[in-house]
Enzyme design. Structure first.
Site, mmCIF file in Angstrom:
data_model
loop_
_atom_site.group_PDB
_atom_site.id
_atom_site.type_symbol
_atom_site.label_atom_id
_atom_site.label_comp_id
_atom_site.label_asym_id
_atom_site.label_seq_id
_atom_site.Cartn_x
_atom_site.Cartn_y
_atom_site.Cartn_z
ATOM 1 N N ASP A 1 0.787 -1.547 0.013
ATOM 2 C CA ASP A 1 -0.100 -0.081 -0.139
ATOM 3 C C ASP A 1 0.905 1.585 -0.014
ATOM 4 O OD1 ASP A 1 -2.394 -1.660 0.235
ATOM 5 O OD2 ASP A 1 -1.606 -1.929 2.138
ATOM 6 N N LYS B 1 2.279 1.580 -4.971
ATOM 7 C CA LYS B 1 3.371 1.424 -6.450
ATOM 8 C C LYS B 1 2.347 1.440 -7.616
ATOM 9 C CE LYS B 1 3.191 -2.478 -4.699
ATOM 10 N NZ LYS B 1 2.656 -2.399 -3.201
ATOM 11 N N GLY C 1 -3.906 -4.586 -4.156
ATOM 12 C CA GLY C 1 -4.774 -4.010 -5.130
ATOM 13 C C GLY C 1 -3.986 -2.681 -5.416
ATOM 14 N N HIS C 2 -4.042 -2.605 -6.734
ATOM 15 C CA HIS C 2 -3.420 -0.665 -6.153
ATOM 16 C C HIS C 2 -4.655 0.101 -7.714
ATOM 17 C CE1 HIS C 2 0.442 -2.798 -8.105
ATOM 18 N NE2 HIS C 2 0.457 -2.117 -7.331
ATOM 19 N N GLN D 1 2.464 -6.235 -2.298
ATOM 20 C CA GLN D 1 1.971 -5.838 -1.509
ATOM 21 C C GLN D 1 3.745 -5.498 -1.091
ATOM 22 O OE1 GLN D 1 1.192 -9.308 -2.673
ATOM 23 N NE2 GLN D 1 -0.638 -9.338 -2.306
#
Length: 427
Positions: free
Chosen positions: A13, A16, A40-41, A223
């Site tokens: 988080d 990235k 998730g991004h 991650q």
């Protein structure tokens, strides 16, 4: 030719997706090499926010080839939903490529994930319950089903029925839970195969051909290194290797072809889930950072735990991933705090520790040692160079670089693309 790896230096988080999106503009191929839809991004394009979980962030550039590597585990239903989401928002998935060696998350993995987590009681890890861990377990046990199997109906059915029979015995005899219907799974997954078949190929060939042709290739991790199954806060980790070394195994590209590793960090620290967190803030300052930084999980929506920047953590990440440049994000979130702190070391039984302990027993008894710096009140959202930052903010960034031993390559002062600023060449 230039190959760049983007890794999270904390517990994930770190932003990235934003940095991958930024660097993807100069890339020809963007590849993801580990994890699944437990990550998730979030990407801001203009004033609109987009979220992806499996597909690389480069998908928002029409001309980029986007690769889902063999080191990933794929829930076909989730992937198809994400493909539709991308297309419904006006973007193309024509250049998406999926490894034929990637393992499939099956319904029994998701059920097993929930049953195992529930059975751990107070010792639960905080998994996202997406079936990631059980899928990697079956992969290691050589019981996995791969994308190549899905495209061969006879092979897929044989493997599926054998695994459902085995898992149903586990669910019934160990957990007292009902079994799953193999026929229903078979029908659903063969339908998924029809949708996904056109994307599936040997992505190691795609990537190596691109590199050999002199193209720029960007590898996107999910991650963070502190969630790496080998180098993170085990057992409060993910089931794969987010560290830069995971690129080679998870994409089929040799280590001699990697040029740079960009580590991404927030100007503070956050994490989702359970596990040790030496600099965690459980006060009004922590609440303020959480709200201003919108620290809620992209995949789960869970409030993230937040704390001061921990240079011990990022030094550990630098060492195990060979980080060559640091992207420091969310500096703007700290604006308005009279004092900002950086953890420089830990104190354990009266002695200073500079390296991150492997033992959780030791770590849980460590006290963070802080260096305090004056904060800043000035609006930094329009800063485009480090010299544009007010003196106190600039000193904070410089001190982070000094304590981590990593030069600042990129810094970010907001969520929008144009608020991401490059300091050093990456490609």
């Amino acid at each position: 030719m230039s190959t760049v790896v983007v890794v999270g230096t904390q517990w994930g988080d770190e932003g990235k997706g934003k940095i991958t999106d930024y660097l993807a503009e100069s890339a020809d191929v963007v590849a993801r090499y580990q994890g699944g839809n437990n990550a998730g991004h979030t990407i801001m394009i203009g004033s609109k926010k987009y979220k992806v979980h499996l597909i690389p962030s480069g998908i928002f550039y029409k001309e980029k080839v986007c690769v889902i590597g063999n080191g990933m585990v794929i829930d076909p239903a989730a992937l198809i939903e994400e493909i539709r989401y991308i297309e419904e928002n006006g973007f193309s998935t024509e250049n998406l490529r999926i490894s034929n060696r990637a393992h499939l998350i099956m319904p029994y993995h998701i059920r097993q994930d929930a049953l195992e987590e529930e059975g751990k009681g107070a010792n639960k890890i905080g998994t996202t319950l997406k079936g990631i861990g059980p899928c990697y377990m079956d992969k290691a046990a050589r019981n996995g089903i791969r994308m190549a199997d899905l495209l061969d109906p006879a092979v897929f059915e044989e493997k599926l029925r054998r695994m459902v029979e085995s898992k149903n015995r586990l669910f019934g005899q160990v957990y007292g839970a009902p079994g799953l219907d193999a026929d229903e799974i078979l029908e659903n997954y063969l339908n998924y195969a029809e949708t996904l078949a056109k994307y599936v190929t040997d992505t190691s060939v795609v990537l190596n051909d691109a590199i050999d042709a002199g193209k720029n290739v960007l590898f996107e991790g999910a991650q963070g290194i502190m969630l790496d199954i080998d180098h993170g806060t085990y057992p409060f980790v993910t089931s794969s290797n987010p560290s830069a070394g995971g690129v080679c195994i998870g994409s089929g590209v040799g280590p001699t072809k990697i040029n740079q590793v960009i580590g991404v960090a927030k100007a503070y620290t956050s994490r989702v889930g359970d596990g040790p967190f030496p600099t965690e803030l459980k006060d009004a300052v922590g609440d303020r950072i959480r709200e201003i930084g919108n620290e809620y999980g992209t995949t789960t929506g869970r409030p993230r735990r937040v704390g001061w920047f921990d240079s011990v953590v990022v030094r550990h990440a630098r060492r195990v991933s060979g980080i060559t440049g640091l992207s420091l994000n969310s500096i703007d979130v700290l604006t308005g705090l009279p004092v900002v702190k950086i953890c420089t070391a830990y104190r354990y039984k009266g002695e200073l520790i500079d390296d991150y302990p492997a033992s959780l027993e030791v770590l849980n008894k460590c006290e963070a040692v802080y260096e305090e710096l004056p904060g800043w009140d000035e609006d930094i959202s329009d800063a485009r160079r480090l010299s544009d930052l007010p003196a106190n903010a600039r000193r904070y960034v410089e001190r982070v670089s000094e304590l981590t031993g990593i030069p600042i390559a990129i810094f970010s002062v907001g969520r929008r693309r144009e608020q991401t600023n490059q300091v050093l060449p990456v490609y």
